[in-house]
Write an enzyme that holds these catalytic residues in place. Structure first.
Site, mmCIF file in Angstrom:
data_model
loop_
_atom_site.group_PDB
_atom_site.id
_atom_site.type_symbol
_atom_site.label_atom_id
_atom_site.label_comp_id
_atom_site.label_asym_id
_atom_site.label_seq_id
_atom_site.Cartn_x
_atom_site.Cartn_y
_atom_site.Cartn_z
ATOM 1 C CD GLU A 443 -5.487 50.222 86.939
ATOM 2 O OE1 GLU A 443 -5.652 50.223 85.700
ATOM 3 O OE2 GLU A 443 -6.332 50.661 87.731
ATOM 4 N N GLY A 444 -4.171 45.332 85.015
ATOM 5 C CA GLY A 444 -3.552 44.408 84.058
ATOM 6 C C GLY A 444 -2.474 43.588 84.720
#
Lengths: 597, 597
Positions: A443-444
């Protein structure tokens, strides 16, 4: 014995009721059913479920993992996972905060935060199966056509189906503009999706009858880069426009990754071979729709850091009380025992208090973000809604990145308290550390969160989010400036708030001349921000505890933990500030070749 | 593809020849054969062996691990390990620095440092098999009777047998005074050893014909606590006083631990059931003898941190050059490619430069410690010998703890550079991170090293070691104070040296009133010290590079890395200093019960 777990209900209730005041807030936002007795019952039941059903499956999941049958493409989750999921669905947990018309329980979004903390603490790998359904619901709710919502939302909310986010490809993760998956129009208005996606969490499993993949792909006429990406809903089993579930779609799990941790979480290579999908939202606007999912997912991953940290803390504390080894330097504390418990040693206390102060502080950061989402969605006043939206956008990268980085640090300290025993599988501490390691990547990555904070959320908005946060700090300071018992916290908080504003101004000034200054400052700025945010929550915690009905021991523990935080953790801002102020030159000067052979 | 590895010969030679000046040093110490061509040949051959033989076995060792046959008590090492060990023995590597009369190569101790770095980088788990033999040799050389030396030293030096250190028991690790293993006198002058030892590295394996266990145990008349511990040499196959190897001794491996990493390294529970052992040194003085082994082993474990960091760096750098993702914020750097390599991004550079500056700085700390051991053993002047001994004692806990903690940090950054791919087994980065995690635990945790530094090496000596180190700093500063090209490093180095002395004085003053101040300051003091030590080595590196025959690119890289270090890493001392100065109160105030349920 494997790592035990008990839901931290006392601290969660303190955070929700005494610090954040959610009871009047929820009423004001129209959640009339969300009364104290209902909320308490939800917390109690979530504790029971996660402690007794999910937590015991955590080491099983690590040891056995999920397995792919290459011949059939079917994935078998570890023993107990499917039954636990059925109980989770049965209990209505998948739709806890969804609206009743979609089959949800209609509770405020905020109440999903403690639920997720508990799920992640008890079994992170298991928690990844329901996690992304929530994002799929958000994307379809905001961008899907009515018939898509009709067909997909209810099964997702009720947990009969799960969702995925199919973004990453072998050659692109952060840079989705490079993606190659194609979507070609079929005669019936659907699209044929072809390409390979990797790192697809819960891309295949045996928990539900169907899996709803939200897939980024390019239409034939797509402009190049990030502006040419569209979003498609592409179920494992085809679903007709009337909701009839049909044959197997042309997509399959080609392999699953062998990972450092979260071994029960299925990380799939997904092959789409002309799979039938439906366009969600406007052509070429898929990335915006995906961001809707991503922000929710990012806050969710942040909670993974808190959950793992809390469980690690509980076990390290138990061990530090039980393990007898050497004597206190100031004289034996338990002369009747062969040695003192290691909790007497200041350095062990330093490790435990580091974890405790970061976990309890993070919990408020995360719950506060939850309340802001409720306010942004339900406040009557549009200015209040917009303010909450800006603030939670600003806090999201801080929450995701700091809570996960602290998760790594906290599981590090907790393992370290066990000495060599921490490195052995049977105590469960090393699993927590391995599981935590994914959270700063998916998620980044932390670097991406830092760029989001520094670029999109600060430079691009003239620091709008920061200004709102500092206004909250200022209001708190004003409210308590005459309370001598808080001076020890309020003074340094005020000083740090001013310093934060000054650092931000300096970075933006330098960035006007050299855009590399944004990236050069970003990660140190992110941590700096996180530590000041937690200082605010620790000051507020002491004030809220004093005004609460809690007993003296509780109030004293909050004050002592806050003192530790201000004395020993907040000074980390000094080195981050110095690194920020040193600018980009020492990072950019080195020629690529001089990094090494 | 698994993590690759190339021995960093250029930097090792720079450190040895240009910074530390080992050529004249070795001659002065009487190592007349240790000429440049010999040393270079050793480095070249060590590189060839570790790169081609050991490095390819690293992932094999992780995947297959060492296996215990519970029925026979025999351990099988992973495929290739035994053949590699035979080659290692054949090449004379086990006795590289041992004296020729014991079958060694007679090279200076210093030359064991690069060898160990290379071995650990290429295959940490494999390196643990020969590692402890060196400590066993030291203990027997200094404390063993003549006949024990006669019988045991040569096989250990030549690598035909390996050694172990049997200290830890289930209920005691740090606090050896609690140990229960008993030694009862036999009629023939030997002793019957009975007890259970845990965490015995290389306690059982198939690499050699015999294994020499050095075992701590208590004699029947032992005084209680740490003053009643004796040391025994207890081989796997009995060895008579004439050197005849006899039957199997009454000891066996009961089980091996399942660990987070170093899966090929055998971590044994060893059961001694009246095993025949011989007393080494004086009765009840075993702990002192064991410390001889431990200091050597601690420096050796410190090298594990460097080795893993170097390998992690090389792979992260390669990935950062190959992986194309997004554009530089200051405009595309490779417009002909679909995206820029991630090495253009300042935050990726920050991670890489952090690793580079910590690895190259640590390498000097470790090699310097090596030279001090040679000086302590071989200098003509007794004052010089004593000075070197005091200084290396002071630097040992800094070297062990900082290099291993940085090893964890460095493998963290390197993995992070890979994004999600770092979490997948096949790239080998997650193995480096898991392997690194043991190094801050065994041979004394970081907290124990910190107490050793702050208590035994500082408070108990009126900071004798620190004073010697600061004298070296002062001499360097004096020598270069007129060199304007070094001012940017010399000024902050001087300032930090003065601050370090002041902090030390303050801690010792506070500790006079409250002994808990020692433990409260210890870990932050350890890191603070490590960062200032590295600042000294970075300043010296720039000066040495300028005066060296190296090319401009090399000199420039050293200067740029030093600038990065002073701007971005050395400021970590600010937060450590603040934590130290905050004192013990915030750690000790909290009542045990208030830590949590």
């Amino acid at each position: 014995m494997p790592a035990s777990y008990k839901a931290p209900l006392t601290d969660l209730r303190f955070a929700l009721y005494d610090v954040l005041g959610v009871e009047p807030l929820f009423q004001r936002l129209g959640y009339t059913d969300a009364t104290r007795d209902i909320l308490d019952a939800v917390l109690d039941e979530a504790a029971r479920f996660t402690e007794t059903v999910l937590a015991p499956l955590n080491s099983v999941g690590d040891e056995i993992g999920s397995q792919l049958d290459k011949a059939t493409g079917e994935v078998t989750t570890p023993p107990g996972f499917k039954a636990a999921y059925a109980q989770f669905v049965e209990g209505g947990w998948t739709g806890l905060t969804a609206s009743p018309e979609l089959g949800g329980q209609g509770l405020p979004h905020t109440m999903g935060v403690p639920l997720n903390e508990l799920v992640n603490a008890s079994n992170l790998a298991w928690g990844n199966f329901p996690l992304l359904s929530h994002g799929a619901v958000e994307a379809l709710k905001h961008h899907g056509e009515a018939w898509q919502q009709e067909i997909f939302l209810k099964p997702l909310v009720e947990g009969r189906w799960t969702g995925t986010m199919c973004l990453t490809e072998p050659h692109c993760g952060t840079d989705l503009g490079l993606l190659k998956t194609k979507a070609e129009p079929n005669a019936d208005g659907s699209y044929a999706i072809t390409g390979t996606k990797i790192f697809i969490t819960a891309g295949e499993h045996d928990l539900t009858d169907n899996i709803v993949h939200l897939v980024l792909a390019k239409l034939p006429d797509a402009p190049p880069g990030a502006k040419g990406i569209s979003l498609f809903v592409t179920p494992k089993f085809k679903v007709a426009r009337d909701g009839t579930v049909g044959e197997r779609n042309a997509l399959s799990c080609g392999s699953i990754e062998h990972k450092m941790g979260i071994k029960a979480s299925v990380t799939c290579v997904m092959n789409f071979d002309g799979a039938q999908g439906y366009l969600v939202g406007q052509p070429h606007k898929g990335l915006q729709a995906m961001f809707t999912m991503m922000n929710t997912a990012r806050l969710g991953v942040g909670l993974q850091g808190i959950g793992l940290s809390e469980r690690a803390y509980q076990n390290a504390l138990r061990y530090a009380r039980e393990r007898l080894q050497t004597r206190s330097l100031s004289g034996a504390k338990f002369p009747d025992k062969p040695a003192d418990p290691i909790l007497v040693h200041p350095d062990v206390r330093r490790m435990l208090l580091t974890v405790k102060s970061l976990v309890e502080g993070s919990r408020l950061l995360a719950l506060h973000a939850g309340t802001l989402i409720d306010i942004a969605n339900h406040a009557e006043n549009p200015t209040e809604r917009e303010r909450a939206d800006t603030l939670v956008s600003f806090l999201t990268p801080i929450s995701k990145a700091c809570q996960t980085e602290w998760g790594i640090e906290n599981t590090y300290h907790a393992l370290q308290c066990f000495g060599g025993h921490g490195y052995i599988h049977e105590h469960g501490m090393e699993q927590l550390a391995r599981d935590a390691r994914i959270t700063t990547l998916y998620e980044g990555t932390t670097g991406i969160q830092a760029l989001d904070l520094m670029g999109r959320k600060t430079a691009a908005t003239q620091a709008a989010g920061l200004k709102l946060f500092l206004a909250d700090v200022h209001a708190f300071v004003q409210q308590h400036k005459d309370d001598a018992s808080l001076t020890e916290f309020i003074d340094p908080l005020q000083q740090k708030a001013a310093e934060w504003a000054g650092l931000t101004k300096n970075i933006l000034q330098r960035a006007a001349a050299n855009p590399e200054e944004i990236g050069a400052a970003s990660t140190d700025y992110l941590f700096y921000s996180g530590y000041v945010v937690l200082a605010y929550w620790w000051a507020r915690s002491v004030a809220a505890a004093a005004a609460s009905p809690h007993g003296d021991a509780f109030k004293q523990a909050k004050r002592e933990t806050a003192r530790f935080y201000f004395a020993r953790i907040l000074p980390r801002t000094l080195s981050h500030a110095a690194a920020i102020e040193s600018g980009a030159d020492t990072l950019m000067a080195m020629d690529d070749a001089r990094f090494g052979d």
